[in-house]
Design an enzyme around this catalytic site. Structure first.
Site, PDB file in Angstrom:
ATOM      1  N   GLY A 144      34.005  29.775  45.030  1.00 20.67           N
ATOM      2  CA  GLY A 144      34.058  31.137  45.583  1.00 20.67           C
ATOM      3  C   GLY A 144      34.977  31.225  46.860  1.00 20.67           C
ATOM      4  N   HIS A 445      29.431  67.746  26.902  1.00 20.93           N
ATOM      5  CA  HIS A 445      29.521  68.950  28.210  1.00 20.93           C
ATOM      6  C   HIS A 445      28.164  69.323  28.613  1.00 20.93           C
ATOM      7  CE1 HIS A 445      31.204  72.295  30.144  1.00 20.93           C
ATOM      8  NE2 HIS A 445      30.028  73.012  29.567  1.00 20.93           N
TER       9      HIS A 445
HETATM   10  P1  FAD Z   1      30.842  33.459  45.196  1.00 20.55           P
HETATM   11  O1  FAD Z   1      30.097  34.365  44.848  1.00 20.55           O
HETATM   12  O2  FAD Z   1      31.512  33.203  46.554  1.00 20.55           O
HETATM   13  O3  FAD Z   1      29.986  31.792  44.924  1.00 20.55           O
HETATM   14  C1  FAD Z   1      30.409  30.791  45.337  1.00 20.55           C
HETATM   15  C2  FAD Z   1      29.067  29.733  45.644  1.00 20.55           C
HETATM   16  O4  FAD Z   1      29.571  28.431  45.956  1.00 20.55           O
HETATM   17  C3  FAD Z   1      28.451  30.124  46.899  1.00 20.55           C
HETATM   18  O5  FAD Z   1      27.047  30.533  46.450  1.00 20.55           O
HETATM   19  C4  FAD Z   1      28.410  29.023  47.825  1.00 20.55           C
HETATM   20  O6  FAD Z   1      27.278  28.546  48.682  1.00 20.55           O
HETATM   21  C5  FAD Z   1      28.645  27.678  46.635  1.00 20.55           C
HETATM   22  N1  FAD Z   1      29.349  26.722  46.989  1.00 20.55           N
HETATM   23  C6  FAD Z   1      30.477  26.432  47.710  1.00 20.55           C
HETATM   24  N2  FAD Z   1      31.008  25.163  48.061  1.00 20.55           N
HETATM   25  C7  FAD Z   1      29.896  24.469  47.243  1.00 20.55           C
HETATM   26  C8  FAD Z   1      29.677  23.076  47.221  1.00 20.55           C
HETATM   27  N3  FAD Z   1      30.466  22.188  47.359  1.00 20.55           N
HETATM   28  N4  FAD Z   1      28.575  22.709  46.440  1.00 20.55           N
HETATM   29  C9  FAD Z   1      27.694  23.467  45.928  1.00 20.55           C
HETATM   30  N5  FAD Z   1      27.684  24.870  46.208  1.00 20.55           N
HETATM   31  C10 FAD Z   1      28.934  25.404  47.034  1.00 20.55           C
HETATM   32  N6  FAD Z   1      33.050  42.271  43.914  1.00 20.55           N
HETATM   33  C11 FAD Z   1      32.890  43.167  42.597  1.00 20.55           C
HETATM   34  O7  FAD Z   1      33.546  42.893  41.615  1.00 20.55           O
HETATM   35  N7  FAD Z   1      32.348  44.333  43.271  1.00 20.55           N
HETATM   36  C12 FAD Z   1      31.787  44.478  44.292  1.00 20.55           C
HETATM   37  O8  FAD Z   1      31.274  45.621  44.547  1.00 20.55           O
HETATM   38  C13 FAD Z   1      32.050  43.469  45.134  1.00 20.55           C
HETATM   39  N8  FAD Z   1      31.567  43.852  46.450  1.00 20.55           N
HETATM   40  C14 FAD Z   1      31.783  43.013  47.485  1.00 20.55           C
HETATM   41  C15 FAD Z   1      31.205  43.221  48.718  1.00 20.55           C
HETATM   42  C16 FAD Z   1      31.250  42.428  49.775  1.00 20.55           C
HETATM   43  C17 FAD Z   1      30.936  42.526  51.068  1.00 20.55           C
HETATM   44  C18 FAD Z   1      31.989  41.224  49.464  1.00 20.55           C
HETATM   45  C19 FAD Z   1      32.161  40.026  50.719  1.00 20.55           C
HETATM   46  C20 FAD Z   1      32.485  40.828  48.289  1.00 20.55           C
HETATM   47  C21 FAD Z   1      32.516  41.850  47.310  1.00 20.55           C
HETATM   48  N9  FAD Z   1      32.935  41.354  46.079  1.00 20.55           N
HETATM   49  C22 FAD Z   1      32.786  42.533  45.080  1.00 20.55           C
HETATM   50  C23 FAD Z   1      33.419  40.286  45.685  1.00 20.55           C
HETATM   51  C24 FAD Z   1      32.571  39.353  45.086  1.00 20.55           C
HETATM   52  O9  FAD Z   1      31.429  39.117  45.630  1.00 20.55           O
HETATM   53  C25 FAD Z   1      33.180  37.900  44.688  1.00 20.55           C
HETATM   54  O10 FAD Z   1      34.748  38.221  44.065  1.00 20.55           O
HETATM   55  C26 FAD Z   1      32.611  37.006  43.851  1.00 20.55           C
HETATM   56  O11 FAD Z   1      31.348  36.748  44.327  1.00 20.55           O
HETATM   57  C27 FAD Z   1      33.290  35.965  43.349  1.00 20.55           C
HETATM   58  O12 FAD Z   1      32.400  34.931  42.736  1.00 20.55           O
HETATM   59  P2  FAD Z   1      32.498  33.529  42.583  1.00 20.55           P
HETATM   60  O13 FAD Z   1      31.319  32.915  41.497  1.00 20.55           O
HETATM   61  O14 FAD Z   1      33.674  33.111  42.549  1.00 20.55           O
HETATM   62  O15 FAD Z   1      32.100  32.938  44.179  1.00 20.55           O
END
Ligand code: FAD
Ligand code: NAD
Length: 467
Positions: A144, A445
């Site tokens: 992420g 509608h």
């Molecule tokens: P993430 O959700 O960031 O998850 C990554 C995970 O990896 C985390 O839990 C972290 O702890 C873990 N991690 C990292 N490194 C390690 C490691 N070395 N070992 C073990 N674990 C690790 N997107 C939308 O589509 N709709 C929305 O309405 C929306 N609203 C948002 C509102 C806010 C306030 C924010 C901040 C973001 C929002 N987003 C939204 C964006 C969305 O949250 C992200 O695009 C999405 O979470 C990305 O998913 P991901 O799985 O790539 O990573």
């Protein structure tokens, strides 16, 4: 332990990838360093922000529109701790749901930081210094992103904050300064504006939600101005400082004047940065991309190291939960030997302000840049009976179609329930529908969806029926 696939990170990319791997019969492990599953999205992103957006919208309507509906309420007040408690309960239920799904799909979970020892060996470092090592044939990195910080603007997490702290404020700010007129700034700014805060957005570009269609940007700015937002566009933030309960932000105006803005809280929302700390990518020879510090991947989301894939916010493309999920499914199916497909042009983008903004396909600006011949049709919600009945008349639907073939090229909506309505446009565009196809499909509608049909008719031959 020996796994077919080890997923590092349990956000929407990682946990969905793990489920799909398990469905396909692959022995799967999921490593998460945080104490709950779900990543940014479930813990500090999509879900908690939408919970607060809904609560604050109820308050706003109770104080501003109920009277017109013939409902009189007295002595309304905001109980912010209760609002945040409800939000936390929603998060707890949702993250708990992922724990259930992991068990249901027989995915082995590890709590700790996952890092590479070599391409087939992952070390899990747990809280009290304990370590565990697992062997794996494939790895999916889904670690992420984290909020981007400005080097000249230290975040103290108390008065100068990121979105994470903004989800847990102890009080409604009197004057909230938001740096960045993107999705986070406008959504969280809306929460506090509806609860009574004055909100000032300082944005570097000359418009808000700068990557979306310009019509959407202008319309949203109008609606948020009505809500009480102030916008300082084309302003370059130069610093911020905290004294007691006061935050002072300094910026350069477009004319080069030095301005100061005083408030009691400041959210820094200038984007998010890929998170790769502690992964030990150097152990397997992966170098981050120069631009954006993202993990490099090919068209199949495989890194330069065979069998190591990366998905979601940590790789190129939109930082969206549903994009991460689709990539998770794509990689799981690829590992299982299937030939999946992803259409990056048809990933919808949504801003959960009110009115909501939702988009899919090309913007008008992109079509102009490509030199594409297109037709445009739009329909305002003020001409929709459904919108008038619910007093949601701000906004419009805009349809862009190929000038020769009539194929839909882009659909952009700002209005009530646009976030849900965009799904019809995504389906239509996946099936390569024409604007006329939409115009000839019966829409119930009165519904807000009729505005899409009318905008499609307007794009077809200027044939809208109700304007
Ligand atoms: P993430 O959700 O960031 O998850 C990554 C995970 O990896 C985390 O839990 C972290 O702890 C873990 N991690 C990292 N490194 C390690 C490691 N070395 N070992 C073990 N674990 C690790 N997107 C939308 O589509 N709709 C929305 O309405 C929306 N609203 C948002 C509102 C806010 C306030 C924010 C901040 C973001 C929002 N987003 C939204 C964006 C969305 O949250 C992200 O695009 C999405 O979470 C990305 O998913 P991901 O799985 O790539 O990573
Ligand atoms: P963003 O990229 O949406 O917006 C950041 C804004 O900050 C841009 O408009 C940019 O021009 C501006 N900016 C950058 N540097 C600046 C500076 N020095 N001074 C003033 N303005 C500056 O980023 P975000 O709002 O932080 O959101 C991060 C990510 O989270 C986005 O990629 C978004 O996709 C995702 N997200 C999505 C949703 C959703 O889907 N509804 C909600 C929240 C977050």
């Amino acid at each position: 332990m020996q796994y077919d696939v080890t997923v590092i990170g349990s956000g929407p990319g990682g946990y969905v990838a793990a489920i799909r791997c398990a469905q396909l019969g692959l022995k799967t492990a999921l490593i998460e360093k945080y104490s709950t599953f779900g990543g940014t999205c479930l813990n500090v992103g999509c879900i908690p922000s939408k919970a607060l957006l809904d609560s604050s919208e109820h308050f706003y309507n109770a104080t501003h529109t109920f009277k017109t509906h013939g409902i009189n309420l007295k002595d309304l007040s905001v109980d912010l701790p209760q609002m945040i408690k409800r939000k936390n309960e929603v998060v707890e239920q949702t993250t708990g749901g992922i724990t259930f799904l992991m068990k249901k799909n027989k995915i082995t979970t590890y709590q700790g930081v996952g890092s590479f020892v070599d391409k087939n060996t992952i070390k899990v470092s747990k809280a009290e210094g304990a370590e565990e090592t697992i062997s794996t044939k494939n790895v999916i990195i889904s670690t992420g992103s984290k909020p981007t910080a400005l080097p000249f603007l230290p975040i103290d997490k108390s008065r100068i904050i990121t979105s994470t702290e903004a989800l847990n404020l102890p009080e409604v700010p009197k004057h909230l300064i938001v740096i960045g007129g993107g999705v986070i700034g406008l959504e969280l700014g809306s929460v506090y504006a509806r609860l009574g805060a004055k909100v000032t957005v300082v944005e570097f570009m000359d418009g808000i939600i700068a990557t979306m269609d310009k019509t959407m940007s202008k319309e949203l700015q109008k609606s948020l101005t009505k809500l009480g937002f102030d916008f300082l566009l084309s302003h370059k933030v130069t610093g911020a400082s905290v004294k007691g309960k006061k935050v002072t932000v300094t910026a350069d105006s477009p004319k080069g004047e030095k301005i100061t803005i005083e408030g009691d809280y400041c959210i820094v929302a200038v984007g998010r940065t890929a998170y790769t700390e502690g992964l030990g990518l150097d152990k397997i020879g992966i170098q981050l991309e120069e631009r954006g510090k993202k993990i490099p991947v090919n068209d199949h989301l495989e890194t330069p190291v065979k069998g190591i894939y990366a998905i979601g916010d940590v790789v190129r493309g939109a930082m969206l939960a549903h994009k991460a999920e689709e990539e998770g499914v794509y990689v799981a199916e690829t590992i299982a030997g299937q030939k999946p497909h992803m259409n990056y042009n048809l990933i919808p983008g949504v801003v959960y302000t009110w009115p909501e903004v939702a988009s899919v396909g090309y913007t008008e600006e992109q079509l102009k840049e490509q030199g594409k011949k297109y037709k445009s049709g739009s329909f305002p919600f003020k001409a929709s009976g459904r919108a008038r009945a619910s007093m949601d008349i701000d906004g419009l639907v805009k349809v862009l179609a190929d000038a020769e073939t009539d194929e839909l090229l882009g659909v952009h909506m700002i209005g009530p329930r646009a976030a849900d309505m965009i799904a019809e446009a995504v389906v239509a565009m996946e099936f390569r529908a024409s604007a006329e196809d939409i115009g000839r499909i019966c829409h119930a509608h009165p519904t807000f969806t009729e505005a899409f049909k009318e905008a499609a008719l307007a794009a077809t031959e200027n044939r809208a029926l109700h304007i």
